[in-house]
Design an enzyme around this catalytic site. Structure first.
Site, PDB file in Angstrom:
ATOM      1  N   SER A 175       0.836  -1.205   0.000  1.00 58.57           N
ATOM      2  CA  SER A 175       0.000   0.000   0.000  1.00 58.57           C
ATOM      3  C   SER A 175       0.864   1.245   0.000  1.00 58.57           C
ATOM      4  O   SER A 175       1.966   1.263   0.568  1.00 58.57           O
ATOM      5  CB  SER A 175      -0.856  -0.020   1.264  1.00 58.57           C
ATOM      6  OG  SER A 175      -1.432   1.239   1.497  1.00 58.57           O
ATOM      7  N   TYR A 186      -2.198  -1.417  10.991  1.00 60.25           N
ATOM      8  CA  TYR A 186      -2.446  -1.860   9.611  1.00 60.25           C
ATOM      9  C   TYR A 186      -1.254  -1.495   8.717  1.00 60.25           C
ATOM     10  O   TYR A 186      -0.700  -2.339   8.005  1.00 60.25           O
ATOM     11  CB  TYR A 186      -3.739  -1.209   9.066  1.00 60.25           C
ATOM     12  CG  TYR A 186      -3.794  -1.204   7.561  1.00 60.25           C
ATOM     13  CD1 TYR A 186      -4.132  -2.352   6.862  1.00 60.25           C
ATOM     14  CD2 TYR A 186      -3.464  -0.051   6.824  1.00 60.25           C
ATOM     15  CE1 TYR A 186      -4.151  -2.358   5.474  1.00 60.25           C
ATOM     16  CE2 TYR A 186      -3.475  -0.045   5.448  1.00 60.25           C
ATOM     17  CZ  TYR A 186      -3.816  -1.206   4.777  1.00 60.25           C
ATOM     18  OH  TYR A 186      -3.812  -1.207   3.402  1.00 60.25           O
ATOM     19  N   LYS A 246       1.898  -3.826   6.658  1.00 60.53           N
ATOM     20  CA  LYS A 246       2.326  -3.746   5.253  1.00 60.53           C
ATOM     21  C   LYS A 246       3.851  -3.602   5.186  1.00 60.53           C
ATOM     22  O   LYS A 246       4.516  -4.262   4.378  1.00 60.53           O
ATOM     23  CB  LYS A 246       1.638  -2.583   4.530  1.00 60.53           C
ATOM     24  CG  LYS A 246       0.145  -2.770   4.330  1.00 60.53           C
ATOM     25  CD  LYS A 246      -0.174  -3.932   3.381  1.00 60.53           C
ATOM     26  CE  LYS A 246      -1.656  -4.163   3.203  1.00 60.53           C
ATOM     27  NZ  LYS A 246      -1.986  -5.453   2.571  1.00 60.53           N
TER      28      LYS A 246
HETATM   29  C1  UD1 Z   1      -6.698   4.266   3.520  1.00 61.61           C
HETATM   30  C2  UD1 Z   1      -5.385   3.725   4.031  1.00 61.61           C
HETATM   31  C3  UD1 Z   1      -4.730   2.952   2.921  1.00 61.61           C
HETATM   32  C4  UD1 Z   1      -5.639   1.834   2.459  1.00 61.61           C
HETATM   33  C5  UD1 Z   1      -6.936   2.460   1.990  1.00 61.61           C
HETATM   34  C6  UD1 Z   1      -7.937   1.413   1.561  1.00 61.61           C
HETATM   35  C7  UD1 Z   1      -3.730   4.848   5.457  1.00 61.61           C
HETATM   36  C8  UD1 Z   1      -3.133   6.146   5.843  1.00 61.61           C
HETATM   37  N1  UD1 Z   1      -4.609   4.878   4.462  1.00 61.61           N
HETATM   38  O1  UD1 Z   1      -6.383   5.233   2.521  1.00 61.61           O
HETATM   39  O2  UD1 Z   1      -3.529   2.399   3.363  1.00 61.61           O
HETATM   40  O3  UD1 Z   1      -5.048   1.117   1.435  1.00 61.61           O
HETATM   41  O4  UD1 Z   1      -7.504   3.239   3.037  1.00 61.61           O
HETATM   42  O5  UD1 Z   1      -8.408   0.673   2.638  1.00 61.61           O
HETATM   43  O6  UD1 Z   1      -3.410   3.839   6.015  1.00 61.61           O
HETATM   44  N2  UD1 Z   1     -12.676  10.958   3.353  1.00 61.61           N
HETATM   45  C9  UD1 Z   1     -13.682  11.832   3.687  1.00 61.61           C
HETATM   46  N3  UD1 Z   1     -14.838  11.334   4.225  1.00 61.61           N
HETATM   47  C10 UD1 Z   1     -15.030  10.002   4.449  1.00 61.61           C
HETATM   48  C11 UD1 Z   1     -13.977   9.087   4.098  1.00 61.61           C
HETATM   49  C12 UD1 Z   1     -12.809   9.603   3.566  1.00 61.61           C
HETATM   50  O7  UD1 Z   1     -13.551  13.036   3.511  1.00 61.61           O
HETATM   51  O8  UD1 Z   1     -16.089   9.598   4.950  1.00 61.61           O
HETATM   52  C13 UD1 Z   1     -11.427  11.471   2.767  1.00 61.61           C
HETATM   53  C14 UD1 Z   1     -10.205  11.214   3.617  1.00 61.61           C
HETATM   54  O9  UD1 Z   1      -9.984  12.266   4.503  1.00 61.61           O
HETATM   55  C15 UD1 Z   1      -9.114  11.109   2.553  1.00 61.61           C
HETATM   56  C16 UD1 Z   1      -9.846  10.584   1.312  1.00 61.61           C
HETATM   57  O10 UD1 Z   1     -11.226  10.785   1.552  1.00 61.61           O
HETATM   58  O11 UD1 Z   1      -8.648  12.381   2.242  1.00 61.61           O
HETATM   59  C17 UD1 Z   1      -9.587   9.110   1.073  1.00 61.61           C
HETATM   60  O12 UD1 Z   1      -9.841   8.386   2.266  1.00 61.61           O
HETATM   61  P1  UD1 Z   1      -9.943   6.792   2.287  1.00 61.61           P
HETATM   62  O13 UD1 Z   1     -10.827   6.341   1.182  1.00 61.61           O
HETATM   63  O14 UD1 Z   1     -10.274   6.375   3.672  1.00 61.61           O
HETATM   64  O15 UD1 Z   1      -8.472   6.307   1.890  1.00 61.61           O
HETATM   65  P2  UD1 Z   1      -7.042   6.668   2.532  1.00 61.61           P
HETATM   66  O16 UD1 Z   1      -7.169   7.158   3.909  1.00 61.61           O
HETATM   67  O17 UD1 Z   1      -6.324   7.524   1.548  1.00 61.61           O
END
Ligand code: UD1
Length: 343
Positions: free
Chosen positions: A128, A153, A157
């Protein structure tokens, strides 16, 4: 010519199921190992509907050494393993570190142990972009320094990468490709398989889909005051169908791989902000997403996106699918599961 057999651990899950389809369509014989703790065996029916071929299936908990042994012994001529089986919720891993380390690492150790025992030479591992933490440079290349993990998590990795590195170093007939995924989204164009989160989704795309479907009232957008062009977090969202093609490319590459181990970033090379993703979904589907700006989420980095040039150069792989198409496939999948829920 006899088909090559690939064992896909976690093959009933989101990335695993799409990979199983792509492998079958590329002419491989697929054996899925899964205990379906976060997925469903019904996925096997969906894979069969798409490809016309039912993958072999072993219901096995890979943290159980004996069960893993027995499952592998049934497929001693496999030529490779694609190892997806793992728990992946960042927040949950902070609350349940022992469960995460035990699950993600014990299963990997058991799989590697059997690969050594049966002389199965090739492993493709799902790593990841989390290993780059808050990256010291953008885009992140494979040489960008790794950062200490911010969650168990993420630590699994990092540790898994090291375990695989040490294993192939000790067994020169073994080969490994570590794929560092950025943010996989979307679904199979048929809408028959996709991401099926348990409970409240942690990730952005499933959350957007559930708001669009009326399952949830609104999306919380975590933070609008980041040092990014529009103030929202930036990620590299990669279509799941592009992502799985990288696994096929990796297997083909392994037939002439010079190094024992290679690492590739699997992303589009472009960052999109949370707001750009919301707009892309709305434009592609015509469905409005109700959202509210919420405080930043602990552990989120402001921006990360890939340099995927190495995968292009060595695997001949690059992302191709436009985001509009990704949004449409994701929405088709969500509508299918919404129909089932109602029906
Ligand atoms: C996370 C994990 C990544 C993993 C991936 C898939 C970390 C730091 N990140 O990625 O390793 O492979 O999930 O499981 O370990 N967001 C919102 N509202 C929400 C959800 C998300 O605004 O309800 C935003 C978050 O702040 C972020 C973006 O959307 O900026 C993506 O979030 P998310 O889909 O959870 O993925 P990551 O955190 O990038």
């Amino acid at each position: 010519m006899q088909k090559q057999t690939i064992i896909v651990t976690g093959g009933c899950g989101y990335i695993g199921s799409h990979t199983a389809v792509a492998l079958q369509q590329a002419g491989y014989n697929v054996v899925i190992f899964d205990c379906c703790v976060n997925s469903t065996p019904e996925t096997l029916d969906r894979i069969t509907e798409i490809t016309g071929v039912r993958p072999d299936f072993e219901h096995v908990d890979l943290t159980d050494a004996l069960a893993t042994h027995n499952a592998f012994e049934k497929h001693p001529h496999a030529c490779g393993v694609i190892h997806f089986a793992a728990l992946k919720a960042v927040g949950e891993s902070v609350a349940q570190p022992v469960r995460y380390y035990r699950n993600n690492l014990t299963s990997l150790l058991n799989v590697l142990n059997m690969m050594v025992e049966l002389n199965i030479p090739n492993i493709v591992f799902s790593s990841s972009a989390t290993v780059y933490g808050n990256p010291t440079e953008l885009p992140a290349t494979e040489q960008t320094p790794l950062q200490p993990a911010t969650s168990p998590y993420g630590q699994t990795k990092l540790m898994a990468e090291q375990i695989i590195r040490d294993t192939v170093a000790a067994h020169p007939n073994m080969h490994a490709v570590l794929l560092r995924y950025f943010n996989p989204i979307g679904a199979h164009p048929s809408g028959k398989i996709g991401e099926l989160p348990n409970g409240v989704p942690n990730n952005l795309m499933p959350y957007i889909l559930q708001v669009a479907a009326g399952w949830r009232e609104k999306l919380n957008v975590f933070g609008n005051d980041y040092q990014t062009p529009d103030g929202f977090c930036v990620r590299d969202y990669i279509d799941i169908n592009d992502l799985v093609d990288a696994h096929i490319a990796a297997l083909q590459y392994m037939s002439h791989q010079e190094n024992n181990i290679d690492v590739f970033n699997i992303g589009t090379g472009h960052g999109l902000s949370v707001m750009e993703i919301i707009r892309a979904f709305e434009n592609a589907t015509g469905v409005k997403i109700k959202y509210e700006i919420a405080p930043r989420r602990a552990g989120d980095v402001p921006a990360i996106y890939a340099c995927a040039n190495l995968a292009q150069e060595k695997l001949g792989w690059c992302a191709k699918i436009p985001v509009t198409e990704t949004m449409k496939s994701a929405w088709l999948w969500q509508q299918n599961i919404s129909d089932k829920k109602q029906g």
